[in-house]
Design a protein around this motif. Sequence first.
Motif, short mmCIF file in Angstrom:
data_model
loop_
_atom_site.label_atom_id
_atom_site.label_comp_id
_atom_site.label_asym_id
_atom_site.label_seq_id
_atom_site.Cartn_x
_atom_site.Cartn_y
_atom_site.Cartn_z
N MET A 166 0.82 -1.22 0.00
CA MET A 166 0.00 0.00 0.00
C MET A 166 0.84 1.26 0.00
O MET A 166 1.77 1.39 0.80
CB MET A 166 -0.90 0.02 1.23
CG MET A 166 -2.01 -0.95 1.20
SD MET A 166 -3.02 -0.67 2.67
CE MET A 166 -4.16 -2.02 2.49
N ASP A 167 0.49 2.18 -0.86
CA ASP A 167 1.12 3.48 -0.87
C ASP A 167 0.83 4.18 0.47
O ASP A 167 -0.19 3.89 1.12
CB ASP A 167 0.54 4.30 -2.03
CG ASP A 167 1.44 5.43 -2.43
OD1 ASP A 167 2.50 5.16 -3.01
OD2 ASP A 167 1.07 6.59 -2.15
N GLU A 168 1.70 5.06 0.88
CA GLU A 168 1.52 5.75 2.16
C GLU A 168 0.22 6.55 2.22
O GLU A 168 -0.37 6.70 3.27
CB GLU A 168 2.71 6.67 2.44
CG GLU A 168 3.97 5.93 2.81
CD GLU A 168 3.85 5.14 4.10
OE1 GLU A 168 3.24 5.63 5.07
OE2 GLU A 168 4.36 4.00 4.13
N ASP A 169 -0.25 7.06 1.07
CA ASP A 169 -1.49 7.84 1.06
C ASP A 169 -2.69 7.04 0.53
O ASP A 169 -3.68 7.62 0.08
CB ASP A 169 -1.31 9.15 0.30
CG ASP A 169 -0.98 8.94 -1.18
OD1 ASP A 169 -0.72 7.78 -1.58
OD2 ASP A 169 -0.98 9.92 -1.93
N PHE A 170 -2.61 5.70 0.62
CA PHE A 170 -3.71 4.83 0.20
C PHE A 170 -5.00 5.19 0.94
O PHE A 170 -4.99 5.54 2.11
CB PHE A 170 -3.36 3.36 0.51
CG PHE A 170 -4.53 2.43 0.37
CD1 PHE A 170 -4.83 1.85 -0.84
CD2 PHE A 170 -5.35 2.14 1.46
CE1 PHE A 170 -5.92 0.99 -0.97
CE2 PHE A 170 -6.43 1.28 1.35
CZ PHE A 170 -6.72 0.72 0.13
N TRP A 171 -6.13 5.06 0.24
CA TRP A 171 -7.44 5.11 0.87
C TRP A 171 -8.40 4.30 0.02
O TRP A 171 -8.11 3.93 -1.11
CB TRP A 171 -7.92 6.53 1.10
CG TRP A 171 -8.05 7.40 -0.11
CD1 TRP A 171 -7.04 7.93 -0.85
CD2 TRP A 171 -9.26 7.85 -0.71
NE1 TRP A 171 -7.54 8.68 -1.88
CE2 TRP A 171 -8.91 8.66 -1.81
CE3 TRP A 171 -10.62 7.67 -0.44
CZ2 TRP A 171 -9.86 9.27 -2.62
CZ3 TRP A 171 -11.55 8.29 -1.25
CH2 TRP A 171 -11.17 9.07 -2.32
N GLU A 172 -9.54 3.97 0.60
CA GLU A 172 -10.52 3.09 -0.05
C GLU A 172 -11.92 3.62 0.17
O GLU A 172 -12.23 4.21 1.20
CB GLU A 172 -10.42 1.70 0.58
CG GLU A 172 -11.46 0.72 0.09
CD GLU A 172 -11.27 -0.68 0.66
OE1 GLU A 172 -12.27 -1.41 0.71
OE2 GLU A 172 -10.14 -1.04 1.04
N VAL A 173 -12.77 3.40 -0.84
CA VAL A 173 -14.21 3.61 -0.69
C VAL A 173 -14.84 2.24 -0.81
O VAL A 173 -14.72 1.56 -1.83
CB VAL A 173 -14.78 4.57 -1.77
CG1 VAL A 173 -16.29 4.65 -1.65
CG2 VAL A 173 -14.14 5.95 -1.63
N GLY A 174 -15.48 1.79 0.27
CA GLY A 174 -16.09 0.47 0.29
C GLY A 174 -17.41 0.44 -0.47
O GLY A 174 -17.94 1.48 -0.87
N ALA A 175 -17.94 -0.77 -0.64
CA ALA A 175 -19.23 -0.94 -1.33
C ALA A 175 -20.34 -0.21 -0.59
O ALA A 175 -21.36 0.14 -1.19
CB ALA A 175 -19.54 -2.43 -1.47
N SER A 176 -20.15 0.06 0.70
CA SER A 176 -21.12 0.79 1.50
C SER A 176 -21.11 2.28 1.19
O SER A 176 -22.02 3.01 1.58
CB SER A 176 -20.79 0.62 2.99
OG SER A 176 -19.53 1.21 3.26
#
Length: 97
Positions: free
Chosen positions: A8-18
Amino acid sequence: RADYEAMMDEDFWEVGASGKRYSREFVLAVLEERRRNPVEERWETRDFHCRALGADTYLLTYTLRQDARLTRRATVWRRAPQGWKIVYHQGTLVQEA
């Protein structure tokens, strides 16, 4: 956990299915918990596509079925000196029984 962190990149983020936004630290904690307490799940993936977004950046898309839940997934990968890094991930709900 070191394996997940390395991907993972240090600035990783995710938007979940929710639709919720998740930080790198939250995702790492969830992955570590799943590793410590595995649950047998049936996941099926299909429809993989990879598209260049730039010289060292790619978008990987695919469909994931988890039991009756169907989502489309998108992951942005970037080549770094240390190897490939995930920059962003998103799951979008298609259908749920």
